[in-house]
Design an enzyme around this catalytic site. Sequence first.
Site, PDB file in Angstrom:
ATOM      1  N   ARG A 164       0.817  -1.227   0.000  1.00 46.84           N
ATOM      2  CA  ARG A 164       0.000   0.000   0.000  1.00 46.84           C
ATOM      3  C   ARG A 164       0.850   1.277   0.000  1.00 46.84           C
ATOM      4  NH1 ARG A 164      -2.960  -3.617  -0.661  1.00 46.84           N
ATOM      5  NH2 ARG A 164      -5.074  -3.835   0.149  1.00 46.84           N
ATOM      6  N   SER A 240     -10.411  -0.621   3.594  1.00 46.87           N
ATOM      7  CA  SER A 240      -9.626  -0.908   4.803  1.00 46.87           C
ATOM      8  C   SER A 240      -9.101   0.401   5.377  1.00 46.87           C
ATOM      9  CB  SER A 240      -8.413  -1.766   4.468  1.00 46.87           C
ATOM     10  OG  SER A 240      -8.798  -2.957   3.873  1.00 46.87           O
ATOM     11  N   GLU A 336      -4.089   3.105   6.902  1.00 49.47           N
ATOM     12  CA  GLU A 336      -3.717   3.003   5.492  1.00 49.47           C
ATOM     13  C   GLU A 336      -4.214   4.266   4.774  1.00 49.47           C
ATOM     14  OE1 GLU A 336      -5.366  -0.533   3.227  1.00 49.47           O
ATOM     15  OE2 GLU A 336      -5.864   1.080   1.874  1.00 49.47           O
TER      16      GLU A 336
HETATM   17  N1  EPU Z   1     -11.169 -10.972   9.898  1.00 50.84           N
HETATM   18  C1  EPU Z   1     -11.873 -11.050  11.079  1.00 50.84           C
HETATM   19  N2  EPU Z   1     -12.902 -10.186  11.278  1.00 50.84           N
HETATM   20  C2  EPU Z   1     -13.271  -9.276  10.360  1.00 50.84           C
HETATM   21  C3  EPU Z   1     -12.548  -9.191   9.160  1.00 50.84           C
HETATM   22  C4  EPU Z   1     -11.489 -10.043   8.941  1.00 50.84           C
HETATM   23  O1  EPU Z   1     -11.589 -11.858  11.929  1.00 50.84           O
HETATM   24  O2  EPU Z   1     -14.230  -8.521  10.610  1.00 50.84           O
HETATM   25  C5  EPU Z   1     -10.052 -11.898   9.682  1.00 50.84           C
HETATM   26  C6  EPU Z   1     -10.460 -13.220   9.091  1.00 50.84           C
HETATM   27  O3  EPU Z   1      -9.717 -14.231   9.738  1.00 50.84           O
HETATM   28  C7  EPU Z   1      -9.998 -13.158   7.666  1.00 50.84           C
HETATM   29  C8  EPU Z   1      -8.786 -12.276   7.790  1.00 50.84           C
HETATM   30  O4  EPU Z   1      -9.112 -11.336   8.817  1.00 50.84           O
HETATM   31  O5  EPU Z   1      -9.693 -14.426   7.181  1.00 50.84           O
HETATM   32  C9  EPU Z   1      -8.442 -11.520   6.541  1.00 50.84           C
HETATM   33  O6  EPU Z   1      -9.582 -10.798   6.091  1.00 50.84           O
HETATM   34  P1  EPU Z   1      -9.755 -10.448   4.554  1.00 50.84           P
HETATM   35  O7  EPU Z   1      -9.573 -11.683   3.753  1.00 50.84           O
HETATM   36  O8  EPU Z   1     -11.015  -9.695   4.362  1.00 50.84           O
HETATM   37  O9  EPU Z   1      -8.512  -9.541   4.221  1.00 50.84           O
HETATM   38  P2  EPU Z   1      -7.876  -8.292   4.971  1.00 50.84           P
HETATM   39  O10 EPU Z   1      -6.471  -8.631   5.242  1.00 50.84           O
HETATM   40  O11 EPU Z   1      -8.719  -7.864   6.118  1.00 50.84           O
HETATM   41  C10 EPU Z   1      -6.960  -7.179   2.828  1.00 50.84           C
HETATM   42  C11 EPU Z   1      -6.947  -5.833   2.187  1.00 50.84           C
HETATM   43  C12 EPU Z   1      -8.260  -5.544   1.491  1.00 50.84           C
HETATM   44  C13 EPU Z   1      -8.503  -6.619   0.478  1.00 50.84           C
HETATM   45  C14 EPU Z   1      -8.528  -7.984   1.173  1.00 50.84           C
HETATM   46  C15 EPU Z   1      -8.660  -9.128   0.219  1.00 50.84           C
HETATM   47  C16 EPU Z   1      -5.447  -4.532   3.585  1.00 50.84           C
HETATM   48  C17 EPU Z   1      -5.298  -3.429   4.576  1.00 50.84           C
HETATM   49  N3  EPU Z   1      -6.685  -4.823   3.199  1.00 50.84           N
HETATM   50  O12 EPU Z   1      -7.923  -7.161   3.862  1.00 50.84           O
HETATM   51  O13 EPU Z   1      -8.120  -4.303   0.816  1.00 50.84           O
HETATM   52  O14 EPU Z   1      -9.723  -6.400  -0.215  1.00 50.84           O
HETATM   53  O15 EPU Z   1      -7.274  -8.169   1.865  1.00 50.84           O
HETATM   54  O16 EPU Z   1      -7.446  -9.298  -0.446  1.00 50.84           O
HETATM   55  O17 EPU Z   1      -4.447  -5.101   3.167  1.00 50.84           O
HETATM   56  C18 EPU Z   1      -8.536  -1.975   0.931  1.00 50.84           C
HETATM   57  O18 EPU Z   1      -7.320  -1.834   0.896  1.00 50.84           O
HETATM   58  O19 EPU Z   1      -9.336  -1.004   1.008  1.00 50.84           O
HETATM   59  C19 EPU Z   1      -9.077  -3.312   0.948  1.00 50.84           C
HETATM   60  C20 EPU Z   1     -10.361  -3.548   1.105  1.00 50.84           C
END
Ligand code: EPU
Length: 340
Positions: A164, A240, A336
């Site tokens: 990012r 995010s 972010e």
């Molecule tokens: N999780 C929870 N509770 C929640 C949300 C997530 O426990 O309310 C845990 C779950 O275990 C899940 C893990 O977090 O398996 C990861 O969640 P997710 O797959 O949604 O991915 P993320 O790491 O939270 C990142 C990016 C997103 C992107 C997703 C999918 C960042 C800061 N965010 O989120 O990017 O869509 O992966 O690849 O790296 C953005 O940047 O605006 C964005 C949405």
Amino acid sequence: MHIQANYSLKPHNTFQIDVKTQYYIEINKPSDILTLRSDLKLASLPWRIIGGGSNLLFTDDLPGVTVRCTFDQLKLVKEDKESVWISVGSGMSWHDLVEYTVENNWWGLENLALIPGTVGAAPVQNIGAYGAEARDTITRVQTLNIYDGQRIRYRNADCNFGYRTSIFKQEFTNQLLIHRVTFRLKKLAHGKPNLVYDPLKQVLKDLDKKDITPKMVFDAVVDIRKSRIPDPSQQGNAGSFFKNPVVDLEYFEKLIKDYPDIPHHRTLDGAYKIPAGWLIEQAGWKGRSHGHAGVSSRHALVLVNLGGASGKDICELYHLVQEDVNHKFGIYLEPEVIIL
Ligand code: EPU
């Protein structure tokens, strides 16, 4: 060019925060900015360039000049047996670009469907989702320095892309106008789906990998995203809000003793990335609110405007979340989103 004074930026930030900028100007070609800067009164003020406002949190009225680029032409610049190179004006909506590329059966951007914002913001933030990042396909970024008028083309390797972040975010905030971005995409028969992100793989698991098209991946990403991230036109948000933190092995071993279920991902340099969404949910913040600001009940990493929130309300909320996560896990979450 129409210069508007005391202009509300509410339609130009996805958090839908109602702040005013002293002057607001839309430009539809890069050289417009040099014309504007020759006005000494305007040139003496602070300047900022915005895209779709999908990664910004405005906390107060903004003195000076806010510029938004609207040029959105797309050109096919080169083609060979395997690939196409397209050059895209920075004002084009990112999702429209992704849609256009999947309609043409080109691989490369389909995992990045539905990310709000413009093409010009993609390299700044090195946007990423579902196992893909903008840096995987960007070959060139064309910029204009608004202070000295110099035009510089950055090749992918010069952009210092990271998680990012990029040289445009680290070193050149509000100095460089990004006016074109070139992407190299693969033709249908020469690319393949990127299914490293498990929930995406699950949706497409019944299909033979060779039958999957960019459009099928795109549709799957749109469905997953719609189910997890609130639509900013319905409920203001910037995707995010925090980055996923990275801890070293020693600290990770300590954490996993206390929290054996902690989700994690080992990085190439042997550290551990922990999902901030999980940390926030464990700290009890998912679905909770503070005044007009809230933590989404669908995804804890997304802070939302519940209606009428100010940027300061969102800031208060994010500080409370930061404090609680730090208190519980000893991890400091870093936004972010860019806070102005
Ligand atoms: N999780 C929870 N509770 C929640 C949300 C997530 O426990 O309310 C845990 C779950 O275990 C899940 C893990 O977090 O398996 C990861 O969640 P997710 O797959 O949604 O991915 P993320 O790491 O939270 C990142 C990016 C997103 C992107 C997703 C999918 C960042 C800061 N965010 O989120 O990017 O869509 O992966 O690849 O790296 C953005 O940047 O605006 C964005 C949405």
